[in-house]
Structure formats: structure tokens, C-alpha cells
Motif scaffolding. Structure first.
Motif, PDB file in Angstrom:
ATOM      1  N   GLU A   1      -1.291 -18.821 -20.479  1.00 47.16           N
ATOM      2  CA  GLU A   1      -0.738 -20.123 -20.091  1.00 47.16           C
ATOM      3  C   GLU A   1      -1.420 -20.705 -18.850  1.00 47.16           C
ATOM      4  O   GLU A   1      -1.248 -21.884 -18.537  1.00 47.16           O
ATOM      5  N   LEU A   2      -2.195 -19.895 -18.148  1.00 43.76           N
ATOM      6  CA  LEU A   2      -2.926 -20.375 -16.976  1.00 43.76           C
ATOM      7  C   LEU A   2      -4.324 -20.849 -17.334  1.00 43.76           C
ATOM      8  O   LEU A   2      -5.083 -21.275 -16.465  1.00 43.76           O
ATOM      9  N   LEU A   3      -4.661 -20.761 -18.624  1.00 46.01           N
ATOM     10  CA  LEU A   3      -5.971 -21.184 -19.100  1.00 46.01           C
ATOM     11  C   LEU A   3      -5.844 -22.451 -19.922  1.00 46.01           C
ATOM     12  O   LEU A   3      -4.817 -22.675 -20.569  1.00 46.01           O
ATOM     13  N   PRO A   4      -6.894 -23.276 -19.942  1.00 46.07           N
ATOM     14  CA  PRO A   4      -6.838 -24.490 -20.777  1.00 46.07           C
ATOM     15  C   PRO A   4      -6.826 -24.125 -22.263  1.00 46.07           C
ATOM     16  O   PRO A   4      -7.535 -23.213 -22.686  1.00 46.07           O
ATOM     17  N   ASP A   5      -6.025 -24.835 -23.021  1.00 42.41           N
ATOM     18  CA  ASP A   5      -5.939 -24.616 -24.460  1.00 42.41           C
ATOM     19  C   ASP A   5      -6.789 -25.663 -25.167  1.00 42.41           C
ATOM     20  O   ASP A   5      -6.338 -26.779 -25.418  1.00 42.41           O
ATOM     21  N   TYR A   6      -8.022 -25.309 -25.496  1.00 43.05           N
ATOM     22  CA  TYR A   6      -8.934 -26.285 -26.078  1.00 43.05           C
ATOM     23  C   TYR A   6      -8.712 -26.498 -27.573  1.00 43.05           C
ATOM     24  O   TYR A   6      -9.361 -27.339 -28.179  1.00 43.05           O
ATOM     25  N   LYS A   7      -7.773 -25.754 -28.143  1.00 41.01           N
ATOM     26  CA  LYS A   7      -7.409 -26.030 -29.539  1.00 41.01           C
ATOM     27  C   LYS A   7      -6.721 -27.385 -29.655  1.00 41.01           C
ATOM     28  O   LYS A   7      -6.772 -28.043 -30.682  1.00 41.01           O
ATOM     29  N   VAL A   8      -6.066 -27.809 -28.558  1.00 40.68           N
ATOM     30  CA  VAL A   8      -5.352 -29.090 -28.592  1.00 40.68           C
ATOM     31  C   VAL A   8      -6.061 -30.163 -27.761  1.00 40.68           C
ATOM     32  O   VAL A   8      -5.654 -31.314 -27.763  1.00 40.68           O
TER      33      VAL A   8
ATOM     34  N   ILE B   1       6.344 -25.706 -11.443  1.00 44.99           N
ATOM     35  CA  ILE B   1       5.284 -24.706 -11.247  1.00 44.99           C
ATOM     36  C   ILE B   1       5.788 -23.564 -10.361  1.00 44.99           C
ATOM     37  O   ILE B   1       5.618 -22.379 -10.682  1.00 44.99           O
ATOM     38  N   LYS B   2       6.423 -23.920  -9.270  1.00 47.67           N
ATOM     39  CA  LYS B   2       6.945 -22.907  -8.350  1.00 47.67           C
ATOM     40  C   LYS B   2       7.997 -22.038  -9.036  1.00 47.67           C
ATOM     41  O   LYS B   2       7.982 -20.802  -8.923  1.00 47.67           O
ATOM     42  N   ASN B   3       8.927 -22.681  -9.741  1.00 47.07           N
ATOM     43  CA  ASN B   3      10.021 -21.927 -10.368  1.00 47.07           C
ATOM     44  C   ASN B   3       9.534 -21.043 -11.512  1.00 47.07           C
ATOM     45  O   ASN B   3      10.154 -20.020 -11.820  1.00 47.07           O
TER      46      ASN B   3
ATOM     47  N   LEU C   1      -6.455 -27.458 -10.709  1.00 43.16           N
ATOM     48  CA  LEU C   1      -6.820 -27.210 -12.095  1.00 43.16           C
ATOM     49  C   LEU C   1      -5.882 -26.202 -12.740  1.00 43.16           C
ATOM     50  O   LEU C   1      -5.401 -26.393 -13.853  1.00 43.16           O
ATOM     51  N   SER C   2      -5.616 -25.102 -12.047  1.00 41.53           N
ATOM     52  CA  SER C   2      -4.780 -24.056 -12.629  1.00 41.53           C
ATOM     53  C   SER C   2      -3.374 -24.551 -12.911  1.00 41.53           C
ATOM     54  O   SER C   2      -2.793 -24.263 -13.962  1.00 41.53           O
ATOM     55  N   SER C   3      -2.812 -25.334 -12.004  1.00 43.38           N
ATOM     56  CA  SER C   3      -1.467 -25.856 -12.226  1.00 43.38           C
ATOM     57  C   SER C   3      -1.449 -26.908 -13.335  1.00 43.38           C
ATOM     58  O   SER C   3      -0.487 -27.017 -14.094  1.00 43.38           O
ATOM     59  N   LYS C   4      -2.537 -27.684 -13.459  1.00 41.65           N
ATOM     60  CA  LYS C   4      -2.631 -28.646 -14.564  1.00 41.65           C
ATOM     61  C   LYS C   4      -2.582 -27.935 -15.911  1.00 41.65           C
ATOM     62  O   LYS C   4      -1.895 -28.357 -16.839  1.00 41.65           O
ATOM     63  N   TYR C   5      -3.337 -26.851 -16.037  1.00 37.50           N
ATOM     64  CA  TYR C   5      -3.356 -26.106 -17.288  1.00 37.50           C
ATOM     65  C   TYR C   5      -1.970 -25.561 -17.622  1.00 37.50           C
ATOM     66  O   TYR C   5      -1.520 -25.637 -18.767  1.00 37.50           O
ATOM     67  N   LEU C   6      -1.312 -24.997 -16.618  1.00 37.41           N
ATOM     68  CA  LEU C   6       0.020 -24.425 -16.846  1.00 37.41           C
ATOM     69  C   LEU C   6       0.983 -25.491 -17.339  1.00 37.41           C
ATOM     70  O   LEU C   6       1.686 -25.298 -18.338  1.00 37.41           O
ATOM     71  N   VAL C   7       1.044 -26.617 -16.651  1.00 37.57           N
ATOM     72  CA  VAL C   7       1.978 -27.687 -17.019  1.00 37.57           C
ATOM     73  C   VAL C   7       1.675 -28.198 -18.422  1.00 37.57           C
ATOM     74  O   VAL C   7       2.578 -28.385 -19.252  1.00 37.57           O
TER      75      VAL C   7
END
Length: 795
Positions: free
Chosen positions: A205-212, A598-600, A619-625
Motif C-alpha cells: 500500500e506504500l507503493l504506487p499501483d500502476y495497474k490503475v 495517514i497518521k491514524n 510521494l509515499s503518502s500520496k501512494y498510500l492515500v
């Protein structure tokens, strides 16, 4: 007693008056008279400099020697201390002027070996490129010599004199930009730290999902597989360290062909997103030799060539590819000799360098020992977190030709000239967009892509050559588009190509929120004007909110126990048009909810030291969200510090409630919340962090700011410093190939680095409000609109 008090008061008054005049003298030190003639004995002919209403210089010289001497002199006139500061950054010599707090920073910077690389590159330069660097240095040094007793105030405050400029120091800035544009290094270090601590699902979940994520920079580029049968497919890399605040660097560029423009010729736009400070990272100049050269655009103080701009024939501008430009290797050190590492079954000696770091206020230098494997320097920590010894292989230490590329771009006349020139971009990997007066448009990826063998994005084993770089992807194999049928090209740091491309470029593209919005606007009309381009450059609509807000509202609609403030905030979100407007409350509610989410989600499992690193990386928080809202669930949802097992729904609702509580505590009732009162652009001078200096010299600026992290016109803040924006468009250009005089531009600050100058931050208010300035190019027009004229002569 009365007489004593009287004399004391008089003495105090005199001291105050004297202090005031001394401060004014220091403040206005080196403030130039732009109408005053300047004598430089080394000139061969007269040089005229015409400055417009914003102090932008248009230089008219008769030959390259005089032109680049003038560029050097003018650069020093407006930005000498900034040039010296950048030079010290690349050399790892900040402790000399700032003191012992910068020792560790200097050690990191010296490990990057930028001056060593620059010296090698300078020796290999074509004489045609080397000479302008020599002339530029002569011009800088002429200014230093002429003003040794009248230097910018920073030198007086810090108590030192600038050294003469050496030509190879301009090449140091290539290394500076290459490192400054490296992204993801802390994220990949973070993944290594978390590897054995969290589940594979949480890590994913911390990595970008390039399938979408299927919006590409080069959608029509298809690579012929037969050309890569013998190549080695590649994997991700890791980066470390920081020269500046750890903030995301993005950019936009786009161009439309004549069939999509109101002029019948291409229109071009570029805005490079970097850290916003005072002075700004760029200055602007036009360089002219009648009949031989006419080029205008932005220049990095310390080097003499236009980085992004246009000449008589072509326009060009850049966005960061987000290339993985460094790999990290876990090294096995010899327990009997720490200066040896295991490689292919044998102990190999490291290169050991003793570095002397001079520190302000200390008589003797501090000696540090640096260790290098055949790949590069050894590191043993990421921020405050200690790790096993790792070495770094970084493209910034490889052979590169960016300076030569810029020199050749200044005279390029067509796509062929352009592509030949940009082959020099190797350490600084960019998507370079193109438009020309003949009606052509295009975009080409540049950079050195190592061919590497390994799956994934974690550190490589260093005891074997299996994961070493064997060779680089040829320039002719890099993605590009030229005159696509759709009639436009565009990029915004999004994924370069689809998965059919056989080479690994990066793991750390930006998510496609900006590029989707750009392409929405590019296709909204059949034909676009320069005014349409201006509106696009200052667009504040959030595609992220378009995609995420409906899911967020679905969760919040299920809640029946909102208090009055939460109900009001929920209603604001429901009614929000997803535009980050100064007067609206919803942008703050939306952003704060994501920050708390993100914090929670992750802080309990990560722990504070690692969460601190994570939270500083946008970047990392963008990927997670993006991932958790895409799947409407999260493996991070359960709070391990409570007995209850929380659901994603519960965390979303709790984060919204936390956001309302946080905003209410800071800004009062919901009806008092306005994005412009909460979200600010903070422009800070390096010395402005000292409050007394800021007050005395009026160094810093703060303004209400529209836009958000993911809007086309961004004012971006790191989550650990919400909502103080310190990153955004470092310049904005609109180039009209049908009429170069119909072009427009603006900077976020101004031409001058002197706080007493009327051109210190004279463009900032207009920059925030969405204005651009005419960018006159033809001699008759820039002379007609000149407000100041300086004559440089040798007599």
C-alpha cells in the motif's frame, strides 16, 4: 544625575541613529544603478544591457567573449551570494560560514564528490563550450574585484569574502540539480526498514499501483521488442540524503500544434516545480549577438546558459522524469579491517579519503574519514535511523554533458538539432517538450537509464557484481513523441510509458492528478489561445478530490452522531466544487482529513522515528492515500495500540473528526475557516530563519495561497509543516511561436537577491494572483520597453 541622564539619553540616541544608518548602509550594499555605465577592461567591444520594468536584462553583445563576460557580471550583480551559497553546497563547505551544525551536511555533500566530477567533465568539454564558461568566470570575478568593499549584505553579516569563481564550478551546478531532483531515496530506505516489520500487504500500500494508473507521458510510443532481445531488464533503486527540505519536485509542460491553436502555429508552456525560496532558483536573461544568437529564458545563477526558454527557431521546457538515478548496496565489511568489503568472494580495499572541514568559530579544522567502494560512498544512517553499511552508485558521478546540451540548444533550429543537443542530458533526466516556428511539436525523454538486474525496490546485495550496472539504455531507445495526431504533447511527472517498455525507469512517478486535469483542459476546446494557456497555468481544480471525495463522503454519510462543527464541515465538503479557492473552507477540511488519515493508519505500526521520515515524504503518502481509497480498505486500518480491531471505515470517520478538531483549535468556528487564511506561501531567505535578521533586513515574505498539492498550479507543503507551502512553480512561461513578442512569463520572486532592491520580490503578488508579463524578444520591442540601460565598455 540630571546631566548624567541627559548625556546617557543623547549617547543612546546617537547610537540608535548611527545604528540605523549603519543598517541602511549594509542593507543597500551592492545595490546597483542599472543606468550607470560599467568599465571592464577585458571587453573587446561595447555591450549594452536593456532592463525592463521588472529588471530583466536583455544583453546585446558583438561576440561570445563579451556576451558571456556580461552574463557573469550581471549574475554576480543580482545574485552573487546565492551563487556562492550554491557553490558551497556542491563543495560541502557550509560549516565555514554557518558553523558546526552543518558539519554532518558537509560530510554528506563531500561524499557526492561533485567538484571531483566537475573537474573531469571540464577537462573533456569541447572548446566551444569551455570558452563561454571561462568568459563567464571572468565576468563574475570582474564584479567581485570591482565590489570587494561593497558586497551584498550576506557577506557582511556572515563575515567573509567570496573567492574568485572558477569555470568548472559552473559544472558543479549540474550535480546540484541532479541530486536535488532525486526522489524516493528516503521512501526506499523506509521500505528497507519496514521490510521485516510489517506485512507484505501493508508494504504494497506504500507503493504506487500502476495497474490503475494508465495515463502516460508518451501514450503513442511503442518500442520494437526485437531491438532489446539481449538487454537485461531492470529494477528499482534507493536514494539517501537531503540538500534541501524533503519536498516533492514536480513540473508541467505542454504544447499544442497549429491545428489546436488560435494562431495556427504551436503554443508552448512550461512551469518547473521546485522549492520556493528567496532568492528564487532561477534568474531571467536574454542573450543576443546580432546575426548569430538570440535566446531568452531562465538561467541558474552560477552558469551562463539558458536552461528553459526559446531562441529564434525553437522553444523547449522540462519536467522531471523521476528517474531512479541511484542504487544502494548492502556491504559486508571485513571484521578485521573495516576499510575492506567483500566482493565476488574476496576482500577488496575501499578508497579512503581524509577530509578537512573548516568550521566557523573554530581555529582547527575537523577531520573526517570517508569510505568509497567501486560503486560510490558508504552510508550508515538514514536521517536518525541507523542501518547496515550501504554504498551508493549515483548517475551524478558519471560522465555527463548537460552544460554542452544547453549551449547547443541556444542555437538549435529544428527537431534534429534539438534531439542531438539533448543527448547531453544524462545526470539530469527530463521530459523535454519542444515547439518550433515551422509548426512542429514534440517531447523527448532524456537521461542515463542503467540496465540493472533485480526484482523490486529494496537494497541490493553488495557482495557480488550481479546487481552492478553493466551498461546504459541508448538514447535512441528512450521514449519520445513528434507531431502526434492528437495535436498536443504534455507531461506532469506521471508514468512515462506502459508496461510494454522493456526498461525500468522508476518506481516513483507522481500520480496522474495534474496530467489528467491538463489533458481535460487541452481537449475542452478545439483551439486554444495564450489566454487559455494562462488559465491552465493557474488552474486550481483538484482531480484527486474528484476521485477520492465521493468515497470519503460515502463513509461520512453513514455517521449519525456528528456534532455541530462536524456537521457543518461535512456540509462544506458535500457542497465543494473541488477547487482550491482562497475563500473556501473545504480545501482545508479535505487536506487535514487526509493528513490525519495517514497518521491514524500507519504511525502505530511504524513508530515515531520511521513515521517522521514517512510523513516528510509527499510521494509515499500520496501512494498510500490513493491505494486505500481505490480499494476502499487498508491493511493498516487496525490500531495495534488498542484492544479493538478497527476497520477502514472507523479510521476514515475518526480522521475526519480529528481534522475538524485540529482546525477548530487553530482557526475557530467552521464558518471562520478560509483556505487563504490557513494555507500560505512562505518565501524564506536562508538568513531569514534568524528572526532579528528578518526584521532588520525584511528578508521573508508570506502570502495567502490558493491551489493545493495536486493542482496544476501547486502550492505544496510537506505534511509535517501543514499548511506552509514551500514548493511550487519556479517559473511560468507561455511561448507563442507565431509571434515571439506575444509570449509571457513570470517568476515567483524577482530578479534581484538584494532585499533593498525594488526587484527583490516584486513579481510575487502577481504570481499568486494569476498574472503574467509580456516577454518581449525582438530588439525593437525590448529596447522600446526598456526602463534602464547599462553600457559595458573597456574605456
Amino acid at each position: 544625575m540630571k546631566k548624567i541622564l541627559k548625556y546617557l539619553l543623547i549617547t543612546l540616541l546617537l547610537l540608535l541613529i548611527g545604528g540605523y544608518f549603519y543598517i541602511q548602509r549594509v542593507k543597500k550594499a551592492a545595490l546597483p544603478d542599472y543606468n550607470k555605465s560599467v568599465k571592464i577592461t577585458a571587453l573587446t567591444n561595447q555591450v549594452k544591457v536593456y532592463r525592463d520594468a521588472h529588471g530583466v536584462p536583455h544583453i546585446v553583445a558583438q561576440n561570445e567573449h563579451d556576451l558571456y563576460m556580461a552574463v557573469g557580471y550581471l549574475s554576480a550583480q543580482d545574485r552573487l551570494w546565492q551563487m556562492d551559497l550554491l557553490r558551497r553546497v556542491t563543495q560541502g563547505r557550509l560549516s565555514e560560514i554557518f558553523g558546526k551544525k552543518l558539519i554532518d551536511t558537509d560530510v554528506l555533500l563531500r561524499k557526492l564528490r561533485m567538484p571531483e566530477t566537475s573537474k573531469k567533465l571540464y577537462g573533456k568539454l569541447d572548446e566551444k563550450v569551455k570558452k563561454p564558461l571561462d568568459y563567464f568566470a571572468q565576468g563574475v570575478n570582474s564584479y567581485i574585484k570591482d565590489h570587494k568593499d561593497d558586497l551584498p549584505f550576506e557577506f557582511k553579516v556572515l563575515g567573509y569574502q567570496p573567492e574568485n569563481w572558477r569555470p568548472q564550478e559552473s559544472l558543479n551546478l549540474v550535480g546540484f540539480m541532479a541530486w536535488n531532483l532525486e526522489l524516493g531515496y528516503k521512501m526506499e530506505a523506509l521500505l528497507q526498514m519496514l521490510k521485516g516489520k510489517v506485512s507484505p500487504q501493508q508494504l504494497a500500500e506504500l507503493l504506487p499501483d500502476y495497474k490503475v494508473q494508465k495515463t502516460y507521458v508518451y501514450p503513442s510510443f511503442h518500442y520494437p521488442v526485437k531491438m532489446v532481445e539481449d538487454t537485461v531488464l531492470v529494477a528499482a533503486l534507493n536514494r539517501i540524503g537531503s540538500l534541501a527540505p524533503d519536498i516533492f519536485n514536480g513540473s508541467n509542460n505542454w504544447a499544442v500544434s497549429g491545428k489546436k491553436s488560435t494562431t495556427g502555429k504551436p503554443i508552448f508552456s512550461n512551469d518547473m516545480h521546485l522549492g520556493l525560496d528567496i532568492p528564487g532558483i532561477w534568474t531571467r536573461m536574454q542573450l543576443t549577438i546580432p546575426g548569430k544568437l538570440n535566446v531568452t529564458g531562465v538561467i541558474l545563477p552560477g552558469e551562463p546558459f539558458v536552461v528553459a526558454g526559446h531562441n529564434t527557431h525553437i522553444a523547449w521546457g522540462m519536467t522531471n522524469v523521476m528517474l531512479d538515478g541511484a542504487d544502494f548496496y548492502i556491504e559486508t565489511l571485513n571484521p578485521k579491517n573495516q576499510a575492506q568489503y567483500k566482493f565476488n568472494g574476496q576482500w577488496r580495499n575501499m578508497t579512503v579519503k581524509k577530509e578537512k572541514i573548516y568550521v566557523k568559530g573554530q581555529k582547527e579544522p575537523i577531520e573526517k574519514t570517508l569510505y568509497f567502494t567501486h560503486r560510490g560512498p558508504i552510508f550508515t544512517s538514514f536521517d536518525d535511523v541507523k542501518v547496515m553499511p550501504v554504498s551508493m552508485h549515483w548517475i551524478g558521478n558519471e560522465d555527463s554533458r548537460e552544460i554542452e546540451a544547453l549551449y547547443r540548444l541556444s542555437t538549435a533550429q529544428n527537431w534534429s538539432d534539438f534531439t542531438q543537443a539533448i543527448k547531453g542530458f544524462k545526470s539530469v533526466s527530463q521530459n523535454i517538450a519542444y515547439a518550433d516556428v515551422a509548426g512542429n511539436i514534440g517531447i523527448h525523454m532524456t537521461g542515463r537509464l542503467p540496465e540493472r538486474l533485480a526484482p523490486g525496490y529494496l537494497f541490493y546485495p553488495g557482495d557480488t557484481d550481479k546487481y552492478d550496472w553493466k551498461k546504459y539504455v541508448p538514447f535512441d531507445s528512450l521514449p519520445f513523441e513528434y507531431n502526434p495526431e492528437r495535436g498536443f504533447v504534455s507531461s506532469a511527472n506521471n508514468k512515462s510509458v506502459d508496461n510494454s517498455y522493456p526498461y525500468y525507469i522508476t518506481e516513483w512517478y507522481d500520480l496522474p492528478y495534474r496530467i489528467k486535469r491538463i489533458r481535460q483542459m487541452l481537449t475542452a476546446k478545439d483551439r486554444l489561445s495564450t489566454e487559455d494557456f494562462r488559465q491552465m497555468l493557474f488552474d486550481h481544480h483538484s482531480v484527486q478530490a474528484d476521485e477520492i471525495k465521493p468515497i470519503l463522503l460515502k463513509h461520512l454519510a453513514q455517521v449519525k452522531d456528528f456534532d455541530a462543527s462536524e456537521s457543518a464541515a461535512f456540509k462544506d465538503l458535500q457542497n465543494w466544487n473541488n477547487v482550491y479557492d482562497l475563500k473556501q473552507a473545504a480545501p482545508a477540511i479535505f487536506d487535514q482529513t487526509l493528513i490525519d488519515l495517514i497518521k491514524n493508519l500507519v504511525s502505530d505500526e511504524m513508530g515515531q522515528p520511521i513515521f517522521k521520515i514517512f510523513n516528510a515524504s509527499l510521494l509515499s503518502s500520496k501512494y498510500l492515500v490513493s491505494n486505500v481509497f481505490e480499494q476502499d480498505n487498508s491493511a493498516w486500518a487496525d490500531n495495534i495500540k488498542t484492544k479493538e480491531k478497527e476497520s477502514f471505515h472507523q479510521i476514515v470517520v475518526q480522521s475526519f473528526k480529528d481534522a475538524v478538531k485540529d482546525l477548530k483549535a487553530k482557526y475557530g468556528a467552521v464558518n471562520q475557516w478560509h483556505w487563504g487564511d490557513i494555507h500560505h506561501l512562505k518565501l524564506v531567505h536562508p538568513l531569514g530563519k534568524v528572526k532579528i535578521l528578518d526584521r532588520v533586513f525584511d528578508l521573508n515574505r508570506t502570502y495567502p495561497a490558493p491551489g493545493g498539492i495536486n493542482t496544476v498550479n501547486p502550492f505544496t507543503y510537506p505534511h509535517n509543516q501543514a499548511f506552509d507551502a514551500n514548493m511550487g512553480a519556479s517559473e511560468k512561461h507561455i511561448f507563442n511561436t507565431a509571434d515571439w513578442d506575444g509570449s509571457y512569463t513570470i517568476l515567483p520572486t524577482g530578479i534581484s537577491g538584494n532585499p533593498a532592491s525594488p526587484f527583490y520580490c516584486d513579481q510575487t503578488k502577481d504570481y499568486i494572483s494569476g498574472k503574467v508579463y509580456p516577454d518581449y524578444f525582438t530588439p525593437q520591442n525590448f529596447k522600446k520597453h526598456a526602463k534602464f540601460t547599462t553600457i559595458f565598455d573597456n574605456k
